[in-house]
Design an enzyme around this catalytic site. Structure first.
Site, mmCIF file in Angstrom:
data_model
loop_
_atom_site.group_PDB
_atom_site.id
_atom_site.type_symbol
_atom_site.label_atom_id
_atom_site.label_comp_id
_atom_site.label_asym_id
_atom_site.label_seq_id
_atom_site.Cartn_x
_atom_site.Cartn_y
_atom_site.Cartn_z
ATOM 1 N N HIS A 247 9.727 -3.437 8.044
ATOM 2 C CA HIS A 247 8.528 -3.859 7.312
ATOM 3 C C HIS A 247 8.799 -4.169 5.837
ATOM 4 O O HIS A 247 8.362 -5.191 5.313
ATOM 5 C CB HIS A 247 7.456 -2.779 7.430
ATOM 6 N N PHE B 123 0.830 -1.199 0.000
ATOM 7 C CA PHE B 123 0.000 0.000 0.000
ATOM 8 C C PHE B 123 0.865 1.249 0.000
ATOM 9 O O PHE B 123 1.773 1.394 0.831
ATOM 10 C CB PHE B 123 -0.907 -0.021 1.240
ATOM 11 N N SER C 84 3.069 -7.103 2.593
ATOM 12 C CA SER C 84 2.089 -6.272 3.271
ATOM 13 C C SER C 84 0.724 -6.359 2.573
ATOM 14 O O SER C 84 0.152 -7.438 2.484
ATOM 15 C CB SER C 84 2.599 -4.835 3.364
ATOM 16 N N ASP D 241 8.901 -4.589 13.177
ATOM 17 C CA ASP D 241 8.029 -4.054 12.131
ATOM 18 C C ASP D 241 7.294 -2.865 12.726
ATOM 19 O O ASP D 241 6.499 -3.019 13.650
ATOM 20 C CB ASP D 241 7.047 -5.133 11.671
#
Length: 258
Positions: free
Chosen positions: A224, A25, A93, A194
């Site tokens: 992340h 994202f 993710s 993360d």
């Protein structure tokens, strides 16, 4: 609409074993490029598309939703499925969430799924106000660029568009509810540090996914965006080993082997 120079999609490699890689994202295919290039160099056909609204401006992303992002990866999946005998899907993710949705919808047409810090939800209390907040506030400060390695950059937006984020939470709920439908072998990478996701997504995945074969790796030196971080070589090499095992178990040629 001008696409940023780092955000061009990746289409590489040939052969009958394919990989579809989905970025996260507010990010772009830049975070998938080294991973996809590694697999292509090992004899695979790779696609890492640019998701709608990404790689341009955060305002563009606010005009899209999860149905647009999923439609994009599904088009690429259908194309690769026509060109390949064996196909894996993967992502980081939100991209991992999209990969899981493909696995739910397309079942045994997908040989395996690779997940890097998969996002399936969040316990961040700020999200409780999102259904109302996104109608009045366009964006908030960015959540991207969570990388331990100095100088590495994923090219994510500097703002988080809230209408798009609200749509993402709807995708999370859909995929989480149907996790038992995911039965393919899984390869999962989880960063021990993360700063974007809490641990709820991994707990949910372990508790509800239908897969019997789950291989999990902890990444001790990455944040992340692990595909661009210190542990990235581990992700690339273990993905290739995963593909080798899948091909052998299915009685199909290993990519790059005569």
């Amino acid at each position: 609409m001008r696409v940023q120079s780092h955000a061009e999609p990746l289409y590489a490699g040939t052969g009958r074993t394919g990989a579809l890689l989905c970025h996260g994202f507010t990010g772009s295919p830049h975070s998938m490029r080294p991973w996809g290039t590694y697999l292509a160099e090992h004899g695979m056909r790779v696609a890492a598309p640019r998701l709608p609204g990404h790689g341009t401006t955060w305002q563009d992303l606010n005009r899209t939703g999860w149905q647009d992002w999923y439609a994009c990866v599904e088009r690429e999946f259908v194309r690769l499925a026509d060109e390949c005998d064996t196909l894996i899907v993967g992502g980081q993710s939100m991209g991992a969430c999209l990969a899981l949705r493909l696995a739910q919808v397309h079942g045994d047409r997908i040989a395996g799924v690779v997940l890097v810090n998969p996002a399936l939800g969040s316990r961040d209390i700020r999200l409780r106000s999102l259904p109302l907040l996104h109608r009045f506030v366009a964006s908030l400060p960015a959540i991207g660029h969570d990388i331990h390695k100095p100088g590495a950059h994923e090219g994510a937006y500097d703002r988080t568009p809230l209408s798009a984020l609200h749509s993402l939470t709807q995708l999370w709920r859909l995929v989480a509810a149907e996790l038992p439908a995911v039965t393919q072998p899984l390869l999962v990478f989880r960063s021990l540090q993360d700063h974007v996701l809490d641990g709820s997504s991994m707990r949910l995945l372990r508790a509800r996914v239908g897969s019997r074969e789950i291989e999990e790796h902890s990444l001790a030196d990455s944040y992340h965006v692990a595909t661009l971080d210190y542990d990235a070589p581990t992700i690339y090499a273990e993905t290739w080993a995963f593909v080798e095992r899948l091909c052998r178990s299915l009685g199909r040629p290993v990519p790059g082997w005569a």
